[in-house]
Design a protein around this motif. Structure first.
Motif, PDB file in Angstrom:
ATOM      1  N   THR A 132       0.820  -1.215   0.000  1.00 27.09           N
ATOM      2  CA  THR A 132       0.000   0.000   0.000  1.00 27.09           C
ATOM      3  C   THR A 132       0.859   1.272   0.000  1.00 27.09           C
ATOM      4  O   THR A 132       0.560   2.204  -0.768  1.00 27.09           O
ATOM      5  CB  THR A 132      -0.971  -0.003   1.199  1.00 27.09           C
ATOM      6  OG1 THR A 132      -1.654  -1.249   1.214  1.00 27.09           O
ATOM      7  CG2 THR A 132      -1.970   1.130   1.114  1.00 27.09           C
ATOM      8  N   PRO A 133       1.945   1.318   0.815  1.00 28.92           N
ATOM      9  CA  PRO A 133       2.718   2.566   0.848  1.00 28.92           C
ATOM     10  C   PRO A 133       3.323   2.962  -0.505  1.00 28.92           C
ATOM     11  O   PRO A 133       3.579   4.142  -0.737  1.00 28.92           O
ATOM     12  CB  PRO A 133       3.819   2.270   1.882  1.00 28.92           C
ATOM     13  CG  PRO A 133       3.260   1.180   2.733  1.00 28.92           C
ATOM     14  CD  PRO A 133       2.410   0.354   1.819  1.00 28.92           C
ATOM     15  N   MET A 134       3.579   1.996  -1.396  1.00 25.18           N
ATOM     16  CA  MET A 134       4.199   2.357  -2.675  1.00 25.18           C
ATOM     17  C   MET A 134       3.187   2.842  -3.726  1.00 25.18           C
ATOM     18  O   MET A 134       3.571   3.415  -4.741  1.00 25.18           O
ATOM     19  CB  MET A 134       4.993   1.178  -3.261  1.00 25.18           C
ATOM     20  CG  MET A 134       4.124   0.044  -3.781  1.00 25.18           C
ATOM     21  SD  MET A 134       4.997  -1.137  -4.863  1.00 25.18           S
ATOM     22  CE  MET A 134       4.933  -0.308  -6.450  1.00 25.18           C
ATOM     23  N   LEU A 135       1.896   2.631  -3.466  1.00 23.13           N
ATOM     24  CA  LEU A 135       0.905   2.939  -4.503  1.00 23.13           C
ATOM     25  C   LEU A 135       0.958   4.405  -4.935  1.00 23.13           C
ATOM     26  O   LEU A 135       0.848   4.729  -6.117  1.00 23.13           O
ATOM     27  CB  LEU A 135      -0.505   2.572  -4.038  1.00 23.13           C
ATOM     28  CG  LEU A 135      -0.762   1.078  -3.739  1.00 23.13           C
ATOM     29  CD1 LEU A 135      -2.207   0.858  -3.301  1.00 23.13           C
ATOM     30  CD2 LEU A 135      -0.445   0.206  -4.956  1.00 23.13           C
ATOM     31  N   ALA A 136       1.145   5.293  -3.957  1.00 27.78           N
ATOM     32  CA  ALA A 136       1.131   6.731  -4.266  1.00 27.78           C
ATOM     33  C   ALA A 136       2.319   7.137  -5.132  1.00 27.78           C
ATOM     34  O   ALA A 136       2.283   8.184  -5.791  1.00 27.78           O
ATOM     35  CB  ALA A 136       1.133   7.531  -2.971  1.00 27.78           C
ATOM     36  N   SER A 137       3.375   6.297  -5.157  1.00 25.46           N
ATOM     37  CA  SER A 137       4.561   6.673  -5.941  1.00 25.46           C
ATOM     38  C   SER A 137       4.522   6.117  -7.368  1.00 25.46           C
ATOM     39  O   SER A 137       5.438   6.360  -8.154  1.00 25.46           O
ATOM     40  CB  SER A 137       5.824   6.192  -5.220  1.00 25.46           C
ATOM     41  OG  SER A 137       5.835   4.775  -5.224  1.00 25.46           O
ATOM     42  N   ILE A 138       3.474   5.384  -7.698  1.00 27.55           N
ATOM     43  CA  ILE A 138       3.397   4.828  -9.067  1.00 27.55           C
ATOM     44  C   ILE A 138       3.032   5.956 -10.034  1.00 27.55           C
ATOM     45  O   ILE A 138       2.005   6.620  -9.866  1.00 27.55           O
ATOM     46  CB  ILE A 138       2.358   3.683  -9.145  1.00 27.55           C
ATOM     47  CG1 ILE A 138       2.779   2.515  -8.247  1.00 27.55           C
ATOM     48  CG2 ILE A 138       2.181   3.205 -10.586  1.00 27.55           C
ATOM     49  CD1 ILE A 138       1.765   1.369  -8.191  1.00 27.55           C
ATOM     50  N   THR A 139       3.892   6.160 -11.025  1.00 27.25           N
ATOM     51  CA  THR A 139       3.625   7.245 -11.976  1.00 27.25           C
ATOM     52  C   THR A 139       3.093   6.711 -13.309  1.00 27.25           C
ATOM     53  O   THR A 139       2.561   7.465 -14.111  1.00 27.25           O
ATOM     54  CB  THR A 139       4.915   8.065 -12.239  1.00 27.25           C
ATOM     55  OG1 THR A 139       5.950   7.144 -12.580  1.00 27.25           O
ATOM     56  CG2 THR A 139       5.312   8.857 -11.002  1.00 27.25           C
ATOM     57  N   ALA A 140       3.244   5.417 -13.542  1.00 23.66           N
ATOM     58  CA  ALA A 140       2.760   4.824 -14.797  1.00 23.66           C
ATOM     59  C   ALA A 140       1.229   4.772 -14.782  1.00 23.66           C
ATOM     60  O   ALA A 140       0.620   4.731 -13.707  1.00 23.66           O
ATOM     61  CB  ALA A 140       3.316   3.405 -14.922  1.00 23.66           C
ATOM     62  N   PRO A 141       0.618   4.769 -15.966  1.00 20.86           N
ATOM     63  CA  PRO A 141      -0.836   4.595 -15.998  1.00 20.86           C
ATOM     64  C   PRO A 141      -1.229   3.210 -15.465  1.00 20.86           C
ATOM     65  O   PRO A 141      -0.529   2.227 -15.721  1.00 20.86           O
ATOM     66  CB  PRO A 141      -1.192   4.685 -17.492  1.00 20.86           C
ATOM     67  CG  PRO A 141       0.032   5.123 -18.197  1.00 20.86           C
ATOM     68  CD  PRO A 141       1.207   4.899 -17.296  1.00 20.86           C
ATOM     69  N   VAL A 142      -2.330   3.157 -14.740  1.00 25.21           N
ATOM     70  CA  VAL A 142      -2.764   1.897 -14.117  1.00 25.21           C
ATOM     71  C   VAL A 142      -4.241   1.660 -14.403  1.00 25.21           C
ATOM     72  O   VAL A 142      -5.076   2.546 -14.203  1.00 25.21           O
ATOM     73  CB  VAL A 142      -2.542   1.923 -12.580  1.00 25.21           C
ATOM     74  CG1 VAL A 142      -3.021   0.618 -11.941  1.00 25.21           C
ATOM     75  CG2 VAL A 142      -1.070   2.151 -12.244  1.00 25.21           C
ATOM     76  N   LEU A 143      -4.533   0.474 -14.877  1.00 25.07           N
ATOM     77  CA  LEU A 143      -5.923   0.024 -15.011  1.00 25.07           C
ATOM     78  C   LEU A 143      -6.180  -1.010 -13.917  1.00 25.07           C
ATOM     79  O   LEU A 143      -5.404  -1.962 -13.773  1.00 25.07           O
ATOM     80  CB  LEU A 143      -6.137  -0.606 -16.398  1.00 25.07           C
ATOM     81  CG  LEU A 143      -7.480  -1.320 -16.616  1.00 25.07           C
ATOM     82  CD1 LEU A 143      -8.662  -0.345 -16.509  1.00 25.07           C
ATOM     83  CD2 LEU A 143      -7.496  -2.002 -18.005  1.00 25.07           C
ATOM     84  N   ILE A 144      -7.241  -0.792 -13.162  1.00 27.22           N
ATOM     85  CA  ILE A 144      -7.608  -1.742 -12.107  1.00 27.22           C
ATOM     86  C   ILE A 144      -8.916  -2.393 -12.542  1.00 27.22           C
ATOM     87  O   ILE A 144      -9.893  -1.707 -12.858  1.00 27.22           O
ATOM     88  CB  ILE A 144      -7.788  -1.000 -10.763  1.00 27.22           C
ATOM     89  CG1 ILE A 144      -6.461  -0.339 -10.355  1.00 27.22           C
ATOM     90  CG2 ILE A 144      -8.261  -1.955  -9.668  1.00 27.22           C
ATOM     91  CD1 ILE A 144      -6.598   0.680  -9.237  1.00 27.22           C
ATOM     92  N   ILE A 145      -8.895  -3.729 -12.590  1.00 29.05           N
ATOM     93  CA  ILE A 145     -10.102  -4.465 -12.998  1.00 29.05           C
ATOM     94  C   ILE A 145     -10.553  -5.332 -11.831  1.00 29.05           C
ATOM     95  O   ILE A 145      -9.744  -6.020 -11.197  1.00 29.05           O
ATOM     96  CB  ILE A 145      -9.831  -5.352 -14.240  1.00 29.05           C
ATOM     97  CG1 ILE A 145      -9.365  -4.497 -15.425  1.00 29.05           C
ATOM     98  CG2 ILE A 145     -11.085  -6.151 -14.614  1.00 29.05           C
ATOM     99  CD1 ILE A 145      -9.077  -5.286 -16.708  1.00 29.05           C
TER     100      ILE A 145
END
Ligand code: MLT
Length: 254
Positions: free
Chosen positions: A186-199
């Motif tokens: 969870t702590p790393m989620l905010a640092s993701i800069t790539a586009p993300v699709l959540i299904i």
């Protein structure tokens, strides 16, 4: 040897869940070739039997995938993981962020197991060795596919059960132990800069929709798609809706 520049056509790496193999993605591999170069490997130990360590961590799987991409000279990739495959995709993104062009997180979660969940993983590992994987496959099927699907398409349900049942017991046990060890991402989620699709899907009892909503709220460049009429294996149960969401996302990356 230098890695090649990112091609216009993305490379899509499909990461199966537990206890699955690459055939989980049968309805995606050729259907998505029009928008991406699709690779669907078996994770270490799954598919054909191989010698595995006692514990197959998500980081080890991620490093295997990095080696596979190096061998193919693919610098950046769209990583799509379902359930355990999503844990591996997040482990990959944590270790090799510059290799991630985009992420697709399907029917998965970012959090670690609870103590009760870890105890369940250890019980699954013991059961795989003592009773065999077919017993695990039989017990898992009702959570993988909805009752409606199992009734309407018994042959498809049988093929999903057979896919799970044929996985080597040593790998099933080792991956159970590895999932138990995985950290909270969870702590790393905010640092993701790539586009993300959540299904996610509206009948997933194994990993409820709320887990996807939580990841969506934490990842800035994310979109959330809820597949209707599917349990855990959204890509198997509703391949048209799943593939449409994937195709739409992949086209936007170009
Ligand atoms: C999976 O489908 O990969 C598993 O349900 C993941 C898990 O047990 O957490």
């Amino acid at each position: 040897m230098p890695l090649t520049a990112p091609p216009e056509r993305p490379t899509l790496l499909l990461i199966h869940g537990f206890p699955h193999d690459h055939t989980l993605w049968t309805a995606q591999v050729s259907a998505l070739q029009d928008v991406a170069d699709v690779i669907a490997p078996d994770l270490r130990g799954f598919g054909p039997a191989t010698v595995v360590p006692d514990t197959l961590t998500m980081e080890l799987f991620a490093d295997d995938l990095r080696k596979l991409l190096d061998a193919r000279r693919v610098k950046r990739v769209v990583l799509c993981g379902l359930s355990m495959g999503g844990y591996v995709a997040l482990a990959f993104a944590a270790q090799f962020p510059d290799r991630v062009q985009a992420l697709v997180l399907c029917n998965t979660r970012a959090g670690a197991d609870t103590d009760e969940g870890r105890a369940g993983r250890m019980a699954t590992a013991r059961k795989a060795i003592e009773e065999g994987v077919p017993a695990i496959a039989k017990g898992s099927l009702p959570k993988m596919l909805s009752q409606a699907m199992r009734t309407a398409k018994p042959e498809l349900a049988a093929s999903v059960e057979a896919m799970m049942a044929r996985q080597p017991a040593a790998a099933v046990a080792a991956a159970s132990r590895g999932m138990a060890e995985r950290p909270d991402r969870t702590p790393m989620l905010a640092s993701i800069t790539a586009p993300v699709l959540i299904i996610t899907s509206n009948m997933d009892e194994l990993i409820p929709m709320s887990e996807s909503a939580r990841m969506h709220a934490a990842i800035a460049h994310s979109e959330l798609v809820v597949v209707q009429g599917a349990a855990h294996l959204s890509n198997v149960e509703q391949p048209t809706a799943f593939n449409d969401a994937m195709r739409h996302f992949l086209r936007k990356l170009r």
